[in-house]
Write an enzyme that holds these catalytic residues in place. Structure first.
Site, short mmCIF file in Angstrom:
data_model
loop_
_atom_site.label_atom_id
_atom_site.label_comp_id
_atom_site.label_asym_id
_atom_site.label_seq_id
_atom_site.Cartn_x
_atom_site.Cartn_y
_atom_site.Cartn_z
CG ASP A 11 28.81 17.18 7.69
OD1 ASP A 11 27.92 16.51 7.15
OD2 ASP A 11 28.58 18.19 8.37
CG ASP A 105 25.49 11.61 5.44
OD1 ASP A 105 25.55 11.28 6.63
OD2 ASP A 105 24.50 12.13 4.93
CD GLU A 106 28.55 14.11 11.06
OE1 GLU A 106 29.03 14.91 11.87
OE2 GLU A 106 27.32 13.90 10.91
#
Length: 366
Positions: A11, A105-106
């Site tokens: 994350d 982004d995770e």
């Protein structure tokens, strides 16, 4: 409940802003926001320097500038962010191929049987953090636990550049004191409803029966019931099945005139139909999202027996959903449509093989 498996979740905090500061030395140490400064602009990501002033993602650019007059706006570079995300995933693949990307982004990584034979999940998390720092010049936070729910929470506890572990024997006590707002998947509206029901933390949530929670929150009630007991049976899925496609338009100005709203809805429906065609995606549920001038928003959904994939399928249903929205005195700022519930849904949301997880939370995202 099995607690002997290990996974990594990614994350990335302030992802875009961190890359911009890395690539442009003049921006380092300064409050920046990735986005556009115009009146209708929205902050995509804010640097930590900007967050000290209260600037957050999804905030209007006007409000962000009022909070931080010296805020520097930087246009986004999506292709660059995609390239950096791929570099991060290359590092992950040196430890495991069981990687579940949630977004750019995770992601979660299952390292129960990792390629390097490292016994402790926390050691893998520490090693990956160090490699990201040395090879990509970016900072990562990591949370370690035995399921996704707790791993994600752990990663949020000591940002930025944090490393936190929630052991199985600590989980019950930890969850008991956890504010309900910190539970994964519980937003402001749900939290407020829980407050009216006397639910404020893990202890008061655990005291609620399964029947009461499902009656109040539907299917999500079972998830809340399990979370309160440290149970999260979801596996890390190496291949994520696309479950929805959508699009939304932020309007140039807030509108209340019905004819204008219908025209904007038509444009959103056209774009959605094009995306469905490009991805060869069909679903049976249409969802309308409406965000008003004050940034409050609502969603309305309808399910049908046919598969939605053309403008002719979508537009009549979109108008039907819109007819139930009162916007005469609440100007509309944004309209969105999405199609979900594909016919071939092979996702598996319950698995008896509970996985212990490391959640790595790279400090690039809100």
């Amino acid at each position: 409940m099995s607690t002997n498996r290990k996974i990594i979740h990614i994350d990335m905090d302030a992802f875009y802003a961190s890359i911009e500061q890395r690539d442009n030395p003049e921006l380092r140490g300064k409050p920046i926001a990735v986005g556009h400064a115009e009146k209708r602009g929205v902050v995509a990501t804010a640097s930590y320097e900007a967050r000290k002033y209260g600037v957050r993602s999804a905030m209007s650019s006007v409000k962000a500038q009022k909070l931080c007059p010296q805020l520097i706006f930087v246009p986004g570079r999506m292709e660059v962010y995609k390239q950096v995300s791929a570099q991060i995933h290359d590092i992950f693949h040196e430890y495991t191929d069981i990687i579940e990307p949630i977004s750019l982004d995770e992601a979660f990584l299952d390292v129960t049987e990792n390629k390097k034979g490292i016994e402790l999940a926390v050691d893998i998390a520490r090693e990956i953090k160090q490699r990201i720092r040395e090879e990509l010049h970016l900072i990562a936070s990591a949370g370690v636990s035995y399921n996704k729910f707790l791993a994600k929470i752990a990663s949020d506890l000591r940002k930025p550049d944090g490393l936190c572990t929630i052991h199985p024997d600590q989980a019950e006590e930890f969850i008991a004191g956890l504010p309900i707002e910190a539970f994964w998947g519980i937003g402001p509206v749900t939290a407020q409803k829980m407050h009216t029901l006397g639910i404020y933390n893990g202890t008061t949530l655990r005291n609620c029966s399964l029947d009461m929670l499902t009656r109040q929150f539907g299917k999500a009630g079972k998830i809340y019931y399990d979370f309160a007991r440290g149970i999260d049976l979801r596996p890390v899925e190496a291949v994520r099945i696309r479950k929805s496609i959508g699009c939304e338009h932020t309007l140039e100005k807030d509108i209340t005139l019905k004819s204008s709203v219908i025209i904007e809805l038509y444009h959103v429906a056209c774009e959605l139909a094009e995306r469905l065609k490009a991805k060869n995606f069909r679903g049976s549920t249409l969802t309308l999202k409406v965000k008003f001038y004050d940034f409050t928003q609502i969603t309305r959904s309808i399910s049908v027996n046919t598969q939605l994939h053309t403008l002719q399928d979508i537009l009549p249903l979109a108008k039907q959903l819109l007819s139930g929205v009162n916007f005469e005195k609440r100007p509309i700022r944004l309209l969105g449509l999405s199609v979900s519930n594909p016919k071939e849904d092979i996702s598996n949301t319950t698995n008896s093989n509970i996985t212990a997880y490391i959640q790595l939370s790279l400090n690039f995202k809100d």
